[in-house]
Enzyme design. Structure first.
Site, PDB file in Angstrom:
ATOM      1  N   GLY A  36       0.622  -1.178  -0.031  1.00  0.00           N
ATOM      2  CA  GLY A  36      -0.032   0.225   0.165  1.00  0.00           C
ATOM      3  C   GLY A  36       1.184   1.433   0.101  1.00  0.00           C
ATOM      4  N   HIS A  37       1.574   1.461   0.960  1.00  0.00           N
ATOM      5  CA  HIS A  37       2.571   3.068   1.041  1.00  0.00           C
ATOM      6  C   HIS A  37       3.802   2.995   0.099  1.00  0.00           C
ATOM      7  CE1 HIS A  37       2.944   1.049   5.396  1.00  0.00           C
ATOM      8  NE2 HIS A  37       2.438   2.592   5.819  1.00  0.00           N
ATOM      9  N   ASP A 150      -7.269   4.492   5.018  1.00  0.00           N
ATOM     10  CA  ASP A 150      -8.236   5.896   6.457  1.00  0.00           C
ATOM     11  C   ASP A 150      -9.188   7.395   5.407  1.00  0.00           C
ATOM     12  OD1 ASP A 150      -6.282   4.150   8.046  1.00  0.00           O
ATOM     13  OD2 ASP A 150      -4.481   4.705   6.972  1.00  0.00           O
TER      14      ASP A 150
HETATM   15  O1  PAF Z   1      -1.889   7.730   8.309  1.00  0.00           O
HETATM   16  C1  PAF Z   1      -0.042   6.998   8.242  1.00  0.00           C
HETATM   17  O2  PAF Z   1       0.397   6.385   8.736  1.00  0.00           O
HETATM   18  C2  PAF Z   1       0.126   8.178  10.043  1.00  0.00           C
HETATM   19  O3  PAF Z   1      -1.266   8.622  10.839  1.00  0.00           O
HETATM   20  C3  PAF Z   1       0.293   9.671   9.065  1.00  0.00           C
HETATM   21  C4  PAF Z   1      -0.772  10.033   8.539  1.00  0.00           C
HETATM   22  C5  PAF Z   1       2.154   8.952   8.500  1.00  0.00           C
HETATM   23  C6  PAF Z   1       0.808  10.425  10.159  1.00  0.00           C
HETATM   24  O4  PAF Z   1       1.736   9.837  11.412  1.00  0.00           O
END
Ligand code: PAF
Length: 281
Positions: A36-37, A150
């Site tokens: 996902g990242h 999210d």
């Molecule tokens: O979605 C996340 O991993 C975290 O909430 C973020 C946006 C990196 C903030 O710490």
């Protein structure tokens, strides 16, 4: 890939990048990276000359101490994954670096933080907003990438960038799923084999709701969802809501909105998972 730990070095390095006329894309993370990242980083690479990612497990967004302690960490693996995606710079700040002084910021989320996750994780979005705003002020990205998984976080970040006139474009990116439909999440690593199998219930239910939407009443859909969760041992529903996509106001009738999303949170064993599906827009 350049790795930097201090705010000062990172600001300086990115000033040099911008002096060359390069655009900067940014993917903030808390590590424990997964596909996902990487999909966010690939999208950032497609749209920008220089891509920055950050890894910072932000303590002030954890309302549950155990969740913070158990949050998965594997920096070496994360670095390998970031390298494989051709990330240009990794910002790896310490807590002291991000929060040299006690945090005092106050935000007005216009009620977006009072429903769904906000009801069950008091203070969570305040912590997210503080860290994301600080990261934006340090990195000054042209574009920043966030996953639709999210969804509430995405709306809240959108709102703070608008309210604070932060010159960054927020790019929403699709939820990446495992082959069986489970939304990818760093917390999936914490599931046992048995729990991992049961975790697909979240997406199965969302898919079922999408098919039913508009036919059965919202009340009927919610009752059905409740029943399905009660039938599955080890999966405890925390909430299931059908809400307006922009205000997050829970709906009682389909006709109340033209843009509708279903959001779910459930505990699978000791692991809390969330997911959502756009029903129509
Ligand atoms: O979605 C996340 O991993 C975290 O909430 C973020 C946006 C990196 C903030 O710490």
């Amino acid at each position: 890939m350049i790795k930097l730990k201090t705010v000062k070095e990172t600001i300086h390095q990115l000033e040099e990048v911008r002096k060359k006329g390069k655009s900067v894309g940014f993917v903030p993370t808390m590590g424990a990276l997964h596909e996902g990242h990487l999909s966010l980083i690939r999208e950032a690479k497609n749209e920008n000359d220089f891509v920055v990612s950050s890894i910072f497990i932000n303590p002030i967004q954890f309302n549950n101490k155990n969740d913070l302690v158990n949050y998965p960490k594997d920096l070496n693996k994360d670095i390998d994954l970031l390298l494989s995606a051709d990330t240009d710079l990794l910002f790896l700040p310490t807590e002291e670096e991000m929060y040299p002084e006690p945090v005092t910021e106050v935000f007005d989320f216009g009620g977006l933080d009072e429903v769904l996750e906000g009801k069950f994780r008091p203070g969570h979005f305040k912590g997210v907003a503080i860290v994301v705003k600080r990261l934006f002020e340090i990195i000054k990205p042209d574009k920043a990438y966030f996953g639709l998984k999210d969804y509430q976080q995405l709306l809240i970040i959108h709102r703070i960038t608008k309210n604070y006139h932060l010159p960054v474009e927020i790019i929403p990116c699709p939820t990446i799923r495992e082959d069986d439909g489970l939304a990818m999440s760093s917390r999936n690593q914490l599931l046992s084999k048995q729990e991992r199998k049961q975790a697909i219930l979240l997406y199965e239910v969302l898919k079922m709701v999408k098919i039913q939407s508009g036919f059965s009443s919202i009340n009927e859909v919610k009752t059905h969802v409740d029943r399905l969760f009660r039938k599955t041992k080890d999966v405890k529903l925390e909430y299931f809501e059908i809400v307006d996509m922009y205000t997050l106001e829970p709906l009682k009738a389909w006709a109340q909105s033209k843009n509708v999303i279903a959001c779910v949170a459930a505990w699978v064993g000791n692991v809390r998972l969330i997911d959502n599906i756009i029903l129509f827009s």
